[in-house]
Motif scaffolding. Structure first.
Motif, PDB file in Angstrom:
ATOM      1  N   THR A  79       0.847  -1.185   0.000  1.00  0.00           N
ATOM      2  CA  THR A  79       0.000   0.000   0.000  1.00  0.00           C
ATOM      3  C   THR A  79       0.882   1.233   0.000  1.00  0.00           C
ATOM      4  O   THR A  79       1.948   1.243   0.619  1.00  0.00           O
ATOM      5  N   ILE A  80       0.420   2.280  -0.668  1.00  0.00           N
ATOM      6  CA  ILE A  80       1.070   3.588  -0.604  1.00  0.00           C
ATOM      7  C   ILE A  80       0.049   4.563  -0.033  1.00  0.00           C
ATOM      8  O   ILE A  80      -1.069   4.674  -0.540  1.00  0.00           O
ATOM      9  N   ILE A  81       0.435   5.239   1.040  1.00  0.00           N
ATOM     10  CA  ILE A  81      -0.440   6.212   1.679  1.00  0.00           C
ATOM     11  C   ILE A  81       0.282   7.554   1.716  1.00  0.00           C
ATOM     12  O   ILE A  81       1.481   7.609   1.965  1.00  0.00           O
ATOM     13  N   SER A  82      -0.453   8.605   1.426  1.00  0.00           N
ATOM     14  CA  SER A  82       0.083   9.964   1.543  1.00  0.00           C
ATOM     15  C   SER A  82      -0.712  10.656   2.643  1.00  0.00           C
ATOM     16  O   SER A  82      -1.932  10.490   2.737  1.00  0.00           O
ATOM     17  N   TYR A  83      -0.016  11.408   3.462  1.00  0.00           N
ATOM     18  CA  TYR A  83      -0.639  12.063   4.609  1.00  0.00           C
ATOM     19  C   TYR A  83       0.069  13.389   4.870  1.00  0.00           C
ATOM     20  O   TYR A  83       1.182  13.621   4.409  1.00  0.00           O
ATOM     21  N   ILE A  84      -0.590  14.234   5.610  1.00  0.00           N
ATOM     22  CA  ILE A  84      -0.062  15.572   5.861  1.00  0.00           C
ATOM     23  C   ILE A  84       0.561  15.627   7.254  1.00  0.00           C
ATOM     24  O   ILE A  84      -0.019  15.134   8.231  1.00  0.00           O
ATOM     25  N   THR A  85       1.769  16.199   7.323  1.00  0.00           N
ATOM     26  CA  THR A  85       2.451  16.439   8.594  1.00  0.00           C
ATOM     27  C   THR A  85       2.788  17.927   8.678  1.00  0.00           C
ATOM     28  O   THR A  85       2.479  18.693   7.765  1.00  0.00           O
ATOM     29  N   THR A  86       3.468  18.292   9.736  1.00  0.00           N
ATOM     30  CA  THR A  86       3.882  19.687   9.904  1.00  0.00           C
ATOM     31  C   THR A  86       4.889  20.117   8.854  1.00  0.00           C
ATOM     32  O   THR A  86       5.070  21.310   8.635  1.00  0.00           O
ATOM     33  N   THR A  87       5.529  19.161   8.187  1.00  0.00           N
ATOM     34  CA  THR A  87       6.515  19.502   7.158  1.00  0.00           C
ATOM     35  C   THR A  87       5.966  19.352   5.740  1.00  0.00           C
ATOM     36  O   THR A  87       6.714  19.507   4.782  1.00  0.00           O
ATOM     37  N   GLY A  88       4.688  19.042   5.594  1.00  0.00           N
ATOM     38  CA  GLY A  88       4.088  18.903   4.277  1.00  0.00           C
ATOM     39  C   GLY A  88       3.525  17.511   4.043  1.00  0.00           C
ATOM     40  O   GLY A  88       3.325  16.745   4.982  1.00  0.00           O
ATOM     41  N   VAL A  89       3.292  17.186   2.783  1.00  0.00           N
ATOM     42  CA  VAL A  89       2.714  15.892   2.422  1.00  0.00           C
ATOM     43  C   VAL A  89       3.826  14.849   2.344  1.00  0.00           C
ATOM     44  O   VAL A  89       4.836  15.047   1.671  1.00  0.00           O
ATOM     45  N   MET A  90       3.621  13.754   3.055  1.00  0.00           N
ATOM     46  CA  MET A  90       4.559  12.638   3.073  1.00  0.00           C
ATOM     47  C   MET A  90       3.918  11.428   2.410  1.00  0.00           C
ATOM     48  O   MET A  90       2.703  11.296   2.384  1.00  0.00           O
TER      49      MET A  90
END
Length: 111
Positions: A79-90
């Motif tokens: 699986t590939i998941i993209s998520y938002i953190t304090t440094t941007g999209v990971m």
């Protein structure tokens, strides 16, 4: 396959967003490998349980996750998941063992 790889990725993100280090660590296989290229002070490879715990203590403190950005299946039942953190999209790419535990995780800034 007796587990849903995309559901495991969502469970991982939910535990990450909740700051639940024990739930996160429980999701990894004993011999898991994490390749971090996002906010780790350079590219790092984490292989031991102690190093994985230290990695997550730092991630939860320095780079908390917020919302889901994208979720897609990957080759070989990953699986590939993209998520938002304090440094941007990971972006995190997961590979799993037969029991549905995280065998390998590759984390990088999303492009």
């Amino acid at each position: 396959m007796s587990f849903d790889p995309m559901a495991v990725a969502i469970d991982w993100l939910d535990a990450y967003r909740a700051g639940d280090i024990e739930a996160i660590l429980e999701m990894y296989a004993e011999d898991a490998v994490v390749h971090c290229g996002c906010g780790c002070g350079g590219i790092k490879t984490i292989t031991s349980r102690e190093a994985l715990r230290a990695y997550w203590i730092d991630r939860l403190r320095e780079h908390p996750a917020s919302k889901l950005d994208d979720l897609n299946p990957s080759h070989n039942d990953g699986t590939i998941i993209s998520y938002i953190t304090t440094t941007g999209v990971m972006s995190a790419r997961f590979a799993f063992d037969a029991a549905g535990r995280i065998k390998e995780l590759n984390c990088n800034p999303s492009h």
